[in-house]
Motif scaffolding. Structure first.
Motif, short mmCIF file in Angstrom:
data_model
loop_
_atom_site.label_atom_id
_atom_site.label_comp_id
_atom_site.label_asym_id
_atom_site.label_seq_id
_atom_site.Cartn_x
_atom_site.Cartn_y
_atom_site.Cartn_z
N ALA A 123 0.86 -1.18 0.00
CA ALA A 123 0.00 0.00 0.00
C ALA A 123 0.90 1.23 0.00
O ALA A 123 1.70 1.41 0.92
N VAL A 124 0.79 2.05 -1.03
CA VAL A 124 1.55 3.29 -1.11
C VAL A 124 0.68 4.41 -0.54
O VAL A 124 -0.41 4.67 -1.04
N VAL A 125 1.18 5.06 0.50
CA VAL A 125 0.42 6.10 1.20
C VAL A 125 1.05 7.45 0.87
O VAL A 125 2.13 7.79 1.38
N GLY A 126 0.39 8.20 0.02
CA GLY A 126 0.93 9.47 -0.47
C GLY A 126 1.44 9.30 -1.88
O GLY A 126 2.38 8.55 -2.13
N CYS A 127 0.81 10.01 -2.83
CA CYS A 127 1.08 9.76 -4.25
C CYS A 127 1.98 10.81 -4.89
O CYS A 127 2.03 10.92 -6.12
N GLY A 128 2.73 11.58 -4.07
CA GLY A 128 3.73 12.48 -4.61
C GLY A 128 5.00 11.70 -4.92
O GLY A 128 5.15 11.13 -6.00
N ILE A 129 5.91 11.62 -3.94
CA ILE A 129 7.10 10.79 -4.10
C ILE A 129 6.71 9.31 -4.21
O ILE A 129 7.47 8.49 -4.73
N GLY A 130 5.51 8.99 -3.76
CA GLY A 130 5.03 7.61 -3.88
C GLY A 130 5.02 7.13 -5.32
O GLY A 130 5.26 5.95 -5.60
N ARG A 131 4.75 8.03 -6.25
CA ARG A 131 4.78 7.64 -7.67
C ARG A 131 6.19 7.20 -8.07
O ARG A 131 6.35 6.24 -8.83
N SER A 132 7.20 7.89 -7.57
CA SER A 132 8.59 7.49 -7.87
C SER A 132 8.90 6.12 -7.30
O SER A 132 9.64 5.34 -7.92
N HIS A 133 8.36 5.82 -6.12
CA HIS A 133 8.54 4.48 -5.56
C HIS A 133 7.99 3.42 -6.51
O HIS A 133 8.59 2.36 -6.70
N ILE A 134 6.83 3.72 -7.10
CA ILE A 134 6.22 2.76 -8.03
C ILE A 134 7.07 2.62 -9.29
O ILE A 134 7.42 1.51 -9.70
N VAL A 135 7.41 3.75 -9.91
CA VAL A 135 8.12 3.74 -11.19
C VAL A 135 9.51 3.13 -11.05
O VAL A 135 9.92 2.28 -11.84
N GLU A 136 10.26 3.59 -10.05
CA GLU A 136 11.66 3.19 -9.92
C GLU A 136 11.85 1.94 -9.07
O GLU A 136 12.83 1.20 -9.26
N GLY A 137 10.93 1.72 -8.11
CA GLY A 137 11.14 0.64 -7.16
C GLY A 137 10.33 -0.61 -7.39
O GLY A 137 10.87 -1.73 -7.40
N TYR A 138 9.02 -0.45 -7.60
CA TYR A 138 8.15 -1.62 -7.66
C TYR A 138 8.00 -2.19 -9.07
O TYR A 138 7.99 -3.42 -9.23
N LEU A 139 7.89 -1.35 -10.08
CA LEU A 139 7.74 -1.88 -11.44
C LEU A 139 8.97 -2.67 -11.89
O LEU A 139 8.83 -3.76 -12.48
N PRO A 140 10.21 -2.19 -11.62
CA PRO A 140 11.37 -3.01 -12.01
C PRO A 140 11.52 -4.27 -11.17
O PRO A 140 12.30 -5.15 -11.53
N ASN A 141 10.80 -4.34 -10.06
CA ASN A 141 10.84 -5.51 -9.18
C ASN A 141 9.47 -6.18 -9.12
O ASN A 141 9.00 -6.60 -8.06
N ALA A 142 8.83 -6.29 -10.28
CA ALA A 142 7.46 -6.81 -10.33
C ALA A 142 7.36 -8.27 -9.91
O ALA A 142 6.26 -8.74 -9.58
N ASP A 143 8.49 -8.98 -9.92
CA ASP A 143 8.48 -10.36 -9.43
C ASP A 143 8.59 -10.44 -7.91
O ASP A 143 8.55 -11.52 -7.34
N LYS A 144 8.71 -9.28 -7.27
CA LYS A 144 8.89 -9.23 -5.81
C LYS A 144 7.78 -8.45 -5.09
O LYS A 144 7.47 -8.74 -3.93
#
Length: 361
Positions: A8-29
């Motif tokens: 659960a990403v709480v806060g969609c400002g820097i949270g978007r960067s977490h998704i783009v840079e952190g979670y999408l490249p680690n979609a198997d995790k």
């Protein structure tokens, strides 16, 4: 197949960067299953972009969802402490943006709560990750660099009036500080990550660039526990954005790539003092494997920690060291005195460095 953790990403400002840079490249995790934000328009835009169907405004609702493994806190700094504590008490794993909390008393309370919680906490210091920093760290840890002599850190960035149009910025109650907390905190963490613990701080803070409550210009002289000396400077009044770290050791001098927001992505300048040292460095790095920078590697290593295959890449103790430097800066500037670290409960700013007139009643 590795275990996939629901986020659960709480806060969609820097949270978007977490998704783009952190979670999408680690979609198997990781899988982002939920967004939580009080700004419905911003949340909707991010949710639509990444096809995230679950969208709520209530943080408490997020904590109550059994299928959410990780709470990723990306809210303004003044909200971090109660949210981190609530998420740990709810048994969730927690990721929290910098600064982790707003005082040494709060970080000590978080560290106590960690001991009683089944969830794991990872503060965010994404600048630590990337080829340049990892190579410097490997050379230092291998003993090749030798005795540390001197270090300098320059955080020369630009922030003008539009930046402070965001209501929580530039205010003690919500940002908890200025350039020390929101900007230089990253290069300062890199410095101690590579050079070790600080023993003494003489610092100055000033507000010179923008009409804000908090500081936007700082300078300090440090003595490290290993005997090295250092200087830290930062301002938000630069014409451009540059981060420069230069570290002189007995056998090697390192200089960062000057990218402001991703100093670890590109290789650093590594200058050995003699051919023998150069040969050792070449041997150490000859089979170097690429290390993706910023959130991609930090999140991947968090997964390793969650699955018991690696250490936690950033800890609450790392955050404490960072906030100890912040506390020392403010106290030294106010008293014109050196501050000796570590700082414990007896220190005048242990409970809060926020000036009394800006503290909540």
């Amino acid at each position: 197949m590795s275990k996939i953790f629901n986020v659960a990403v709480v806060g969609c400002g820097i949270g978007r960067s977490h998704i783009v840079e952190g979670y999408l490249p680690n979609a198997d995790k990781f899988k982002v299953k939920l967004l939580c934000d009080l700004n419905a328009e911003r949340m909707g835009a991010v949710a639509d972009e990444f096809a995230i169907t679950r969208r709520i405004a209530s943080f408490d609702e997020a904590l109550a969802m059994d299928d959410i493994d990780i709470i990723d806190i990306c809210t303004p700094p003044g909200l971090h402490f109660p949210m981190v504590m609530a998420a740990l008490k709810a048994g969730k794993h927690v990721i929290c943006e910098k600064p982790l909390v707003g005082s040494l008393a709060q970080v000590d309370a978080v560290m106590e709560q960690e001991k009683a919680s089944k969830g794991m906490l990872m503060p965010v210091f994404q600048y630590r990750f990337g080829n340049g920093i990892e190579q410097a760290k490997a050379i230092i840890d291998a003993g090749i660099a030798g005795k540390p002599f001197m270090g300098t850190v320059e955080t020369l960035w630009r922030r003008d009036a539009p930046y402070y149009a965001v209501p929580w910025r530039g205010k003690w109650a919500t940002e908890l500080g200025g350039v020390l907390m929101g900007h230089a905190i990253h290069p300062h963490d890199l410095f101690t990550y590579l050079m070790g613990d600080i023993e003494r701080v003489f610092g100055r803070v000033a507000t010179r660039v923008n009409p804000i409550e908090v500081e936007d210009t700082i300078s300090a002289s440090l003595q490290m526990k290993n005997g090295a000396l250092a200087s830290l400077t930062a301002t938000l009044g630069s014409a451009d954005d540059t981060t420069r770290i230069r570290l002189a050791f007995e056998n090697v001098t390192f200089e960062s790539d000057h990218a402001a927001y991703n100093p670890g992505e590109k290789l650093w300048k590594i200058q050995p003092r003699n051919p023998e040292t150069a040969a050792k460095i070449d041997a150490l790095l000859k089979d170097w494997q690429h290390v993706p920078s910023r959130f991609q590697t930090q999140m991947a290593r968090f997964h390793d920690a969650l699955t018991g295959t690696g250490p936690l890449p950033v800890t609450s103790a790392d955050s404490r060291r960072s906030l100890e430097l912040v506390t020392a800066f403010y106290h030294s500037s106010a008293t014109n005195e050196d501050v000796v670290l570590p700082i414990g409960p007896g220190h005048p700013l242990y409970e809060s460095w926020v000036p009394a007139q800006f503290r909540a009643a």
